[in-house]
Design an enzyme around this catalytic site. Structure first.
Site, PDB file in Angstrom:
ATOM      1  N   ALA A  54       0.861  -1.173   0.000  1.00 30.61           N
ATOM      2  CA  ALA A  54       0.000   0.000   0.000  1.00 30.61           C
ATOM      3  C   ALA A  54       0.905   1.233   0.000  1.00 30.61           C
ATOM      4  O   ALA A  54       2.081   1.152   0.384  1.00 30.61           O
ATOM      5  CB  ALA A  54      -0.901  -0.015   1.224  1.00 30.61           C
TER       6      ALA A  54
ATOM      7  N   GLU B  65      -0.346  -9.588  -0.527  1.00 34.53           N
ATOM      8  CA  GLU B  65      -1.738  -9.924  -0.188  1.00 34.53           C
ATOM      9  C   GLU B  65      -2.626  -9.922  -1.432  1.00 34.53           C
ATOM     10  O   GLU B  65      -3.521 -10.761  -1.567  1.00 34.53           O
ATOM     11  CB  GLU B  65      -2.265  -8.931   0.845  1.00 34.53           C
TER      12      GLU B  65
ATOM     13  N   GLU C 226       4.947  -5.195   7.003  1.00 35.82           N
ATOM     14  CA  GLU C 226       4.162  -4.169   7.701  1.00 35.82           C
ATOM     15  C   GLU C 226       4.659  -3.879   9.109  1.00 35.82           C
ATOM     16  O   GLU C 226       4.633  -2.743   9.571  1.00 35.82           O
ATOM     17  CB  GLU C 226       2.677  -4.571   7.764  1.00 35.82           C
TER      18      GLU C 226
ATOM     19  N   GLY D 285       0.723  -5.183   0.998  1.00 36.12           N
ATOM     20  CA  GLY D 285      -0.525  -5.298   0.246  1.00 36.12           C
ATOM     21  C   GLY D 285      -0.322  -5.927  -1.136  1.00 36.12           C
ATOM     22  O   GLY D 285      -1.258  -6.481  -1.709  1.00 36.12           O
TER      23      GLY D 285
HETATM   24  N1  CO8 Z   1       4.544   3.218  -0.832  1.00 37.84           N
HETATM   25  C1  CO8 Z   1       4.934   4.400  -1.315  1.00 37.84           C
HETATM   26  N2  CO8 Z   1       6.115   4.562  -1.958  1.00 37.84           N
HETATM   27  C2  CO8 Z   1       6.902   3.486  -2.130  1.00 37.84           C
HETATM   28  C3  CO8 Z   1       6.544   2.220  -1.634  1.00 37.84           C
HETATM   29  C4  CO8 Z   1       5.294   2.104  -0.967  1.00 37.84           C
HETATM   30  N3  CO8 Z   1       4.861   0.935  -0.489  1.00 37.84           N
HETATM   31  N4  CO8 Z   1       7.534   1.347  -1.937  1.00 37.84           N
HETATM   32  C5  CO8 Z   1       8.460   2.048  -2.604  1.00 37.84           C
HETATM   33  N5  CO8 Z   1       8.089   3.340  -2.725  1.00 37.84           N
HETATM   34  C6  CO8 Z   1       8.785   4.414  -3.397  1.00 37.84           C
HETATM   35  C7  CO8 Z   1      10.028   4.835  -2.609  1.00 37.84           C
HETATM   36  O1  CO8 Z   1       9.665   5.743  -1.578  1.00 37.84           O
HETATM   37  C8  CO8 Z   1      10.879   5.448  -3.699  1.00 37.84           C
HETATM   38  O2  CO8 Z   1      10.387   6.755  -3.948  1.00 37.84           O
HETATM   39  P1  CO8 Z   1      11.456   7.954  -4.247  1.00 37.84           P
HETATM   40  O3  CO8 Z   1      12.114   7.541  -5.552  1.00 37.84           O
HETATM   41  O4  CO8 Z   1      10.582   9.152  -4.381  1.00 37.84           O
HETATM   42  O5  CO8 Z   1      12.407   7.976  -3.102  1.00 37.84           O
HETATM   43  C9  CO8 Z   1      10.543   4.611  -4.937  1.00 37.84           C
HETATM   44  O6  CO8 Z   1       9.310   3.950  -4.637  1.00 37.84           O
HETATM   45  C10 CO8 Z   1      11.577   3.539  -5.212  1.00 37.84           C
HETATM   46  O7  CO8 Z   1      11.757   2.792  -4.019  1.00 37.84           O
HETATM   47  P2  CO8 Z   1      13.204   2.584  -3.332  1.00 37.84           P
HETATM   48  O8  CO8 Z   1      14.105   3.720  -3.636  1.00 37.84           O
HETATM   49  O9  CO8 Z   1      12.974   2.256  -1.900  1.00 37.84           O
HETATM   50  O10 CO8 Z   1      13.702   1.282  -4.160  1.00 37.84           O
HETATM   51  P3  CO8 Z   1      14.699   0.162  -3.670  1.00 37.84           P
HETATM   52  O11 CO8 Z   1      14.985  -0.668  -4.869  1.00 37.84           O
HETATM   53  O12 CO8 Z   1      15.844   0.748  -2.906  1.00 37.84           O
HETATM   54  O13 CO8 Z   1      13.864  -0.716  -2.620  1.00 37.84           O
HETATM   55  C11 CO8 Z   1      11.923  -1.889  -1.835  1.00 37.84           C
HETATM   56  C12 CO8 Z   1      12.765  -1.452  -3.056  1.00 37.84           C
HETATM   57  C13 CO8 Z   1      12.709  -2.918  -1.015  1.00 37.84           C
HETATM   58  C14 CO8 Z   1      10.685  -2.539  -2.414  1.00 37.84           C
HETATM   59  C15 CO8 Z   1      11.580  -0.659  -0.967  1.00 37.84           C
HETATM   60  O14 CO8 Z   1      11.036   0.351  -1.789  1.00 37.84           O
HETATM   61  C16 CO8 Z   1      10.595  -0.942   0.128  1.00 37.84           C
HETATM   62  O15 CO8 Z   1      10.966  -1.496   1.145  1.00 37.84           O
HETATM   63  N6  CO8 Z   1       9.336  -0.490  -0.074  1.00 37.84           N
HETATM   64  C17 CO8 Z   1       8.310  -0.567   0.958  1.00 37.84           C
HETATM   65  C18 CO8 Z   1       7.797  -1.963   1.076  1.00 37.84           C
HETATM   66  C19 CO8 Z   1       6.780  -2.011   2.176  1.00 37.84           C
HETATM   67  O16 CO8 Z   1       7.065  -1.745   3.328  1.00 37.84           O
HETATM   68  N7  CO8 Z   1       5.565  -2.397   1.816  1.00 37.84           N
HETATM   69  C20 CO8 Z   1       4.474  -2.568   2.770  1.00 37.84           C
HETATM   70  C21 CO8 Z   1       3.682  -1.315   2.858  1.00 37.84           C
HETATM   71  S1  CO8 Z   1       2.452  -1.445   4.148  1.00 37.84           S
HETATM   72  C22 CO8 Z   1       1.188  -2.293   3.408  1.00 37.84           C
HETATM   73  O17 CO8 Z   1       1.290  -2.702   2.294  1.00 37.84           O
HETATM   74  C23 CO8 Z   1      -0.036  -2.495   4.255  1.00 37.84           C
HETATM   75  C24 CO8 Z   1      -1.115  -3.188   3.471  1.00 37.84           C
HETATM   76  C25 CO8 Z   1      -2.434  -2.589   3.849  1.00 37.84           C
HETATM   77  C26 CO8 Z   1      -3.446  -2.846   2.762  1.00 37.84           C
HETATM   78  C27 CO8 Z   1      -4.649  -2.013   2.934  1.00 37.84           C
HETATM   79  C28 CO8 Z   1      -5.598  -2.167   1.794  1.00 37.84           C
HETATM   80  C29 CO8 Z   1      -4.989  -1.739   0.478  1.00 37.84           C
END
Ligand code: CO8
Length: 272
Positions: free
Chosen positions: A64, A112, A132, A109
């Site tokens: 998400a 999921e 999460e 998400g």
């Molecule tokens: N949300 C918003 N932005 C994101 C997300 C995200 N989940 N994931 C990545 N981005 C953005 C980064 O902020 C970054 O933006 P910017 O270029 O502006 O800095 C861009 O995408 C590229 O990401 P990274 O620079 O971090 O890329 P890396 O290759 O270094 O890392 C990863 C890739 C490992 C995937 C890393 O981006 C990461 O850890 N992302 C977050 C993953 C995460 O924690 N996901 C869980 C989110 S919580 C959730 O999903 C709850 C579910 C609830 C569902 C509710 C109903 C829909």
């Protein structure tokens, strides 16, 4: 549609989530578009299967949208989770076969969403996880219920409690995914499976799906309601604010143990 692309190809529709800059993160707009698309496709005569994938070669869906979620409180988080559950319900109850073609990271998400589909194909560069808890929250799109149903309770708890990311080979070994292919072959293999399915009796397929889901999921929807309540509850904590602020600031979160003692759910655990 602003954030998703729907391509029709005979009996197959391919939905591509296309927010490559943020690794196809699920914003509330994306979820609304997916719900609309699912409802529209359901009515298309001749359509038999939907393949769900992500744009680019890096991500299926990285979860998400953390930037959107960061400021949410209980009500906003409950609405978000409930809309996700509404999408999941569409997929569960759809007469169509939904195939996840996971072409990169499927986190939170995103993992999921793949688990909502009828089966999951992945590319060899795919990665899976439920990170999460690193953000101070829990899965909110069915992960607490569907992951355990797929991989067993111990593996599901290990993945959800550690937030560890696993690669496609490990995901196949624990049966989180059903098959793994070279990145260039993934969509072709998903299409080929959809074509084979489309040769079979359409009512038979949708009845088989309905009966399989009904048999397995008697308790699922109560579990999903519990999950939404717990997910939204966490948006009243400092842990959630700190976890998401830390992610956006690209630093390690500092969680405080002091809050645990006062948290109503923790007190409920004591009373049980
Ligand atoms: N949300 C918003 N932005 C994101 C997300 C995200 N989940 N994931 C990545 N981005 C953005 C980064 O902020 C970054 O933006 P910017 O270029 O502006 O800095 C861009 O995408 C590229 O990401 P990274 O620079 O971090 O890329 P890396 O290759 O270094 O890392 C990863 C890739 C490992 C995937 C890393 O981006 C990461 O850890 N992302 C977050 C993953 C995460 O924690 N996901 C869980 C989110 S919580 C959730 O999903 C709850 C579910 C609830 C569902 C509710 C109903 C829909």
């Amino acid at each position: 549609m602003k954030h998703i692309k729907v391509d029709m190809d005979g009996p197959i529709a391919v939905i591509t989530i296309a927010r490559e800059k943020v690794l196809n993160a699920l914003s509330s707009e994306v979820i609304a578009e997916l719900v609309d698309a699912a409802a529209g496709l359901e009515r298309k005569l001749g359509l038999r299967a939907v393949i769900l994938t992500g744009a680019g070669d890096k991500a299926f869906v990285a979860g998400a949208d953390i930037a959107e979620m960061q400021a949410l409180g209980y009500d906003g988080a409950e609405t978000l989770s409930s809309r996700g559950v509404m999408l999941a319900r569409h997929i569960d109850r759809s007469r169509l076969v939904w195939i996840a073609a996971v072409n990169g990271v499927a986190l939170g998400g995103g993992c999921e969403l793949a688990l909502c589909c009828d089966f999951i194909y992945a590319s060899s560069n795919a990665k899976f996880g439920q990170p999460e808890v690193k953000l101070g929250v829990i899965p909110g799109l069915g992960g607490t219920q569907r992951l355990a149903r797929r991989v067993g309770i111990g593996k599901a708890k290990e993945l959800i409690f550690t937030g560890d990311m696993i690669d496609a080979a490990e995901a196949l070994r624990i049966r989180l995914v059903d098959a793994v292919f070279a990145p260039g072959e993934l969509l072709g293999k998903a299409r080929a499976a959809a074509q084979r399915i489309a040769l079979n009796g359409p009512i038979a397929i949708s009845e088989a799906k309905r009966v399989i889901n009904k048999g397995l999921d008697k308790e699922l929807y109560q579990g999903l309601l519990d999950e939404t309540e717990a997910f939204a509850g966490l948006f009243q904590t400092q842990d959630q604010k700190e976890g998401m602020a830390a992610f956006l600031a690209k630093r390690q979160p500092k969680f405080k143990d002091a809050e645990v003692a006062d948290y109503p759910m923790a007190q409920l655990h004591d009373e049980d």
